[in-house]
Design an enzyme around this catalytic site. Structure first.
Site, PDB file in Angstrom:
ATOM      1  N   PHE A 141      41.678  38.428  45.658  1.00  0.00           N
ATOM      2  CA  PHE A 141      42.934  38.570  44.918  1.00  0.00           C
ATOM      3  C   PHE A 141      42.635  38.319  43.444  1.00  0.00           C
ATOM      4  O   PHE A 141      42.303  37.203  43.054  1.00  0.00           O
ATOM      5  CB  PHE A 141      44.030  37.619  45.399  1.00  0.00           C
ATOM      6  N   ASP A 226      35.871  34.664  38.728  1.00  0.00           N
ATOM      7  CA  ASP A 226      37.312  34.544  38.507  1.00  0.00           C
ATOM      8  C   ASP A 226      37.719  33.140  38.945  1.00  0.00           C
ATOM      9  O   ASP A 226      37.902  32.875  40.127  1.00  0.00           O
ATOM     10  CB  ASP A 226      38.057  35.625  39.297  1.00  0.00           C
ATOM     11  N   LYS A 255      46.139  30.619  34.524  1.00  0.00           N
ATOM     12  CA  LYS A 255      47.001  29.612  35.164  1.00  0.00           C
ATOM     13  C   LYS A 255      47.039  28.270  34.432  1.00  0.00           C
ATOM     14  O   LYS A 255      47.777  28.133  33.462  1.00  0.00           O
ATOM     15  CB  LYS A 255      46.582  29.427  36.618  1.00  0.00           C
TER      16      LYS A 255
HETATM   17  C1  LIG Z   1      41.935  34.279  41.489  1.00  0.00           C
HETATM   18  C2  LIG Z   1      43.087  34.925  40.791  1.00  0.00           C
HETATM   19  N1  LIG Z   1      42.853  35.872  39.874  1.00  0.00           N
HETATM   20  C3  LIG Z   1      43.857  36.469  39.219  1.00  0.00           C
HETATM   21  C4  LIG Z   1      45.187  36.147  39.464  1.00  0.00           C
HETATM   22  C5  LIG Z   1      46.288  36.843  38.721  1.00  0.00           C
HETATM   23  O1  LIG Z   1      46.909  36.000  37.815  1.00  0.00           O
HETATM   24  P1  LIG Z   1      48.351  36.371  37.222  1.00  0.00           P
HETATM   25  O2  LIG Z   1      49.333  36.238  38.344  1.00  0.00           O
HETATM   26  O3  LIG Z   1      48.576  35.353  36.128  1.00  0.00           O
HETATM   27  O4  LIG Z   1      48.261  37.751  36.699  1.00  0.00           O
HETATM   28  C6  LIG Z   1      45.471  35.160  40.417  1.00  0.00           C
HETATM   29  C7  LIG Z   1      46.867  34.799  40.723  1.00  0.00           C
HETATM   30  O5  LIG Z   1      47.190  34.243  41.747  1.00  0.00           O
HETATM   31  C8  LIG Z   1      44.393  34.542  41.106  1.00  0.00           C
HETATM   32  O6  LIG Z   1      44.610  33.601  42.028  1.00  0.00           O
END
Ligand SMILES: Cc1ncc(COP(=O)(O)O)c(C=O)c1O
Length: 401
Positions: A141, A226, A255
C-alpha cells in the site's frame, strides 16, 4: 435519531462514500483520547494510521504551529523562506542522508520517489528512454493516485480506475529469489514498505531487507523504503529498516512528519539521487511551506531525543507480550508487528475485523480493521501503560478471553 445518528446520516448524504468509518463523530481529542459530539470518551488505538505518533494536541507541536501561524505560513517555492534550510538539513541529518524534496501527502511523496528513480535511471544509470522498471511487492500500500494503484494488488483499490501506468513489476513480499529474478538492467528501483502496514502489519522474514539491500547495491538499483507508516518512531526505532541494519538509498516519509497537524511528506536521499531534478521538473505549491517546516522541525527535534522511539520499544514489548496469549486461546489466529504496532487476525468464529472494531467502539476503544479478519493496534506513542492495558482488557472482553 440521536445527535450522532443524525450527523452520520447527513455526512453520508453529502460526502462520497470512499471510506467506511466507524459510527462515531469526534469533537475533541487530547493525548490518546478522543471525545465525541455527545461527550463520550474513546481510547484511540489507531493514531490516524501513525500520523498521530505524538498524540492529539501535543503541546510542543501546537505551540510550534501557533508561533509560525503568526509569522508566515506560505510563500510557495517561488521564494525561499527562513524555516526551509533548517527543515532540509535537520531532516536529512535524521535520515543520515544529504537532500530533501518536500511534498504534502504520502501518495505525493511516493509519486515523487517514482519520478526520482525514473529520472535517476535515465540520467545516471543510463537506462534507455521509456524502459525504466520499478519492482514492488504484492500486498503493498503506497497510496491512491492512478500511478500508485497501477501497482497495487488490491482489487478494490484498482477496479474501474484503469488504464494503468506501466513500468512496474510485482513480486511476492518477503521472497528474495523472486526479487533477484525480477531485477534487470532496466530496473531503476525497488520500492518496498519495510513492514507492510495496510496489508495487516506484515513483518518480512529476517534477512529479507538486508538481502534486498545487497541485491540492489550489486545491480545498481535504488532501494526506496516507504517508511510513511513504519517510520518516525512507530516500531521502536526512527526507521523500521534499522531493525535489520539496513540503510536504503531513499526514504519516503509522511504521516507523523506533520505531527498530526497537517500533511507533510518528503523524499530524502543523497545529492547524487535528488540532484537529478532541474527547475520545472517537479513541485508542489504547498510542499515545504513555512508552517509545515515549523511543525516538522519540532517533530524532528522530538525524534532526535530518542524518547519516543524508546517508549515505542518498551510499550511495544509489553503490547506484544499481552497479545501473544490470545493466540493460545484460539480467539486470534496470528499476531504480527514490531514496537507499538500490531496486526491481530481474529478467528472467524469470534467475528470479522469490522465486527470486533464495532464491539470495541461500544466499549470506548477505537481501532480499524483491514482485509476482513485483521485489526490494527497502533496507539499514539504517548499512550500511558495503564490506558494501553485498559484498551487490551476491552479487546479480551470483546473476544470473551
Ligand atoms: C506505507 C504507506 N505509503 C503511502 C501511504 C499514503 O499516504 P497518504 O494517505 O498520506 O497519501 C500510506 C497511507 O496509509 C502508507 O501507509
Amino acid at each position: 435519531m440521536n445527535t450522532t445518528d443524525t450527523l452520520i446520516a447527513e455526512i453520508e448524504a453529502h460526502s462520497a462514500h470512499n471510506y467506511h468509518p466507524l459510527p462515531v463523530v469526534v469533537a475533541t481529542a487530547e493525548g490518546a483520547w478522543m471525545t465525541d459530539v455527545e461527550g463520550r470518551r474513546y481510547l484511540d488505538l489507531l493514531a490516524g494510521y501513525s500520523a498521530l505518533n505524538f498524540g492529539h494536541g501535543n503541546r510542543r507541536l501546537i505551540d510550534a504551529a501557533k508561533a509560525q501561524l503568526e509569522r508566515v505560513t506560505l510563500t510557495s517555492r517561488a521564494f525561499h523562506h527562513d524555516r526551509y534550510l533548517a527543515f532540509c538539513t535537520q531532516l536529512a541529518e535524521l535520515c543520515g542522508m544529504e537532500m530533501v524534496l518536500p511534498m504534502n501527502t504520502g501518495a505525493e511523496a511516493v509519486e515523487t520517489a517514482v519520478k526520482t528513480a525514473r529520472k535517476w535511471g535515465y540520467r545516471i544509470k543510463g537506462v534507455p528512454a521509456e524502459m525504466a522498471k520499478i519492482v514492488v511487492a504484492g500486498g503493498n500500500f503506497h497510496g491512491r493516485t492512478t500511478t500508485i494503484i497501477s501497482f497495487s494488488t488490491d482489487p478494490e483499490a484498482r477496479a474501474d480506475f484503469g488504464p494503468y501506468t506501466p513500468g512496474f513489476e510485482i513480486v511476492p513480499y518477503g521472497d528474495l529469489t523472486a526479487m533477484r529474478a525480477a531485477l534487470t538492467e532496466n530496473t531503476v528501483a525497488v520500492l518496498l514498505e519495510p513492514i507492510q502496514g495496510e496489508a495487516g502489519v506484515l513483518v518480512p522474514p529476517a534477512g529479507y531487507l538486508p538481502g534486498v539491500r545487497e541485491l540492489t547495491r550489486e545491480r545498481n538499483v535504488l532501494f526506496v523504503a516507504d517508511e510513511i507508516q513504519s517510520g518516525l518512531g512507530r516500531t521502536g526505532r526512527t526507521f523500521a529498516c534499522e531493525h535489520e541494519g539496513v540503510v536504503p538509498d531513499v526514504y519516503v516519509l509522511g504521516k507523523a512528519l506533520g505531527g498530526g497537524i497537517m500533511p507533510v511528506s518528503a523524499v530524502v536521499s543523497s545529492a547524487d539521487v535528488l540532484g537529478v531534478f532541474r527547475p520545472g521538473e517537479h513541485g508542489s505549491t504547498f510542499g515545504g511551506n513555512p508552517l509545515a517546516c515549523a511543525v516538522a522541525l519540532e517533530v524532528i527535534a522530538m525524534l532526535r531525543s530518542g524518547e519516543y522511539q524508546a517508549r515505542a520499544a518498551e510499550l511495544g514489548e509489553h503490547l506484544h507480550r499481552e497479545l501473544a496469549p490470545l493466540k493460545d486461546t484460539g480467539r486470534v489466529t496470528q499476531v504480527r508487528g514490531r514496537g507499538l504496532w500490531a496486526g491481530v487476525d481474529i478467528h472467524p468464529r469470534y467475528g470479522t475485523g469490522r465486527e470486533v472494531s464495532e464491539k470495541l467502539m461500544d466499549r470506548r476503544v477505537l481501532v480499524k480493521d483491514t482485509h476482513g479478519a485483521t485489526i490494527r493496534i497502533a496507539p499514539p506513542l504517548v499512550i500511558s501503560k495503564e490506558d494501553l492495558d485498559w484498551g487490551l482488557a476491552q479487546l479480551r472482553a470483546v473476544l470473551g478471553a
